[in-house]
Scaffold this active site. Sequence first.
Site, PDB file in Angstrom:
ATOM      1  N   ASP A  24       0.866  -1.174   0.000  1.00 40.70           N
ATOM      2  CA  ASP A  24       0.000   0.000   0.000  1.00 40.70           C
ATOM      3  C   ASP A  24       0.907   1.229   0.000  1.00 40.70           C
ATOM      4  OD1 ASP A  24      -2.014   1.700   2.415  1.00 40.70           O
ATOM      5  OD2 ASP A  24      -2.282   1.640   0.256  1.00 40.70           O
ATOM      6  N   THR A  26      -0.337   4.951   0.711  1.00 42.50           N
ATOM      7  CA  THR A  26      -0.695   5.966   1.693  1.00 42.50           C
ATOM      8  C   THR A  26      -0.521   5.445   3.119  1.00 42.50           C
ATOM      9  OG1 THR A  26      -2.290   6.917   0.151  1.00 42.50           O
ATOM     10  CG2 THR A  26      -2.520   7.514   2.475  1.00 42.50           C
ATOM     11  N   GLU A 118      -8.526  16.947   3.320  1.00 46.74           N
ATOM     12  CA  GLU A 118      -9.448  18.059   3.530  1.00 46.74           C
ATOM     13  C   GLU A 118      -8.752  19.225   4.217  1.00 46.74           C
ATOM     14  OE1 GLU A 118     -13.010  16.638   5.520  1.00 46.74           O
ATOM     15  OE2 GLU A 118     -13.958  16.506   3.552  1.00 46.74           O
ATOM     16  N   PHE A 167     -18.245  11.217   1.498  1.00 46.57           N
ATOM     17  CA  PHE A 167     -17.383  10.407   0.631  1.00 46.57           C
ATOM     18  C   PHE A 167     -17.467   8.952   1.062  1.00 46.57           C
ATOM     19  CE2 PHE A 167     -13.446   8.160  -0.105  1.00 46.57           C
ATOM     20  CZ  PHE A 167     -13.141   8.469  -1.415  1.00 46.57           C
ATOM     21  N   LYS A 189     -16.559  17.285  -5.069  1.00 43.59           N
ATOM     22  CA  LYS A 189     -15.153  17.014  -5.396  1.00 43.59           C
ATOM     23  C   LYS A 189     -14.954  15.508  -5.373  1.00 43.59           C
ATOM     24  CE  LYS A 189     -13.460  17.348  -0.626  1.00 43.59           C
ATOM     25  NZ  LYS A 189     -12.700  18.110   0.365  1.00 43.59           N
ATOM     26  N   ARG A 220      -1.750  13.572  -5.844  1.00 46.23           N
ATOM     27  CA  ARG A 220      -3.123  13.052  -5.742  1.00 46.23           C
ATOM     28  C   ARG A 220      -4.072  14.135  -6.238  1.00 46.23           C
ATOM     29  NH1 ARG A 220      -3.485   9.365  -0.930  1.00 46.23           N
ATOM     30  NH2 ARG A 220      -5.449  10.390  -0.431  1.00 46.23           N
TER      31      ARG A 220
END
Length: 296
Positions: A24, A26, A118, A167, A189, A220
């Site tokens: 992975d 992140t 965010e 989200f 978004k 990203r």
Amino acid sequence: GLGAVARTADLMEEMGQVDFIFSDKTGTLTANDMIFARCCILGKDLGDFRKTADNQDGHCAARRILTTPSEPTHEKVKLFFTCLALCHSAQVKEGARGGRDGTSEAQELVYSAMSPDEVALVQAARDVGVVFRSRERLPGMNGSEITLDGPGQNQTQTFHVLREIEFSSDRKRMSVVVRCGGEVWCVTKGADSTMAPLLDQPLDVATVDQLNAFSKKGLRTLVVAMKKIDPTYLREWESALQSAEATVDISRNEQVARVSARIETNMQLVGVTAVEDRLQDGVPSAIKTVKDAGIR
């Protein structure tokens, strides 16, 4: 300074059979420390916003445009950073005195959110002059009230958040429905692959080129879009959403998701964000060592 010592030959044999390593990215290879790097508005890259960059041309360009109403792109750039300051679930509180304007009376605003992305986007808007000042729950009403300051002196707007569509890994996007004065906006978004079908027209070539350029740099990206909503349609949509939320069987989540998605159509492209997730210390050298050992 001693290295690892293998005390079993079987381990060495097993490691010698490794051809591929899957990982992975992140939080594993990266520090999960998001930094707003670049953005694209009207198909143009404004420049680099990172404080570590030799030339913060993006930050300077954005502030110059926002403080010059006669600039041809002023309204588009203002809308872009206003959308960043609205479309999130972040919280804000005042920190220690000694704010960004250099005065001893100012207080630094501290943002927090479940996602570091965010926080990076809200901070980027603040740094160019569109400041997410407060979020307050309204007693006896659904949603909350967001106050934005700027750009410029004595420019304050208050938005009533009517709905927040969260989200999820399935949706790959988030939206807020807000009212400001006599207008209602839906701001969304999300990933470019998810957002492209929701736009009122295909992504233009210049924006696609910038998306590809940002991706090649390891950034990203998110596509930001919005639209104004007719009051009659809003009432119909809210009624349908309330009916879906009142469902008591196993189809509730599916119905809520389907109704929520109805408002996220025919959106107008606002711009593209590009955020850097910095690699942890030692990761580049570790990857080089693995590649030198013939492992992919």
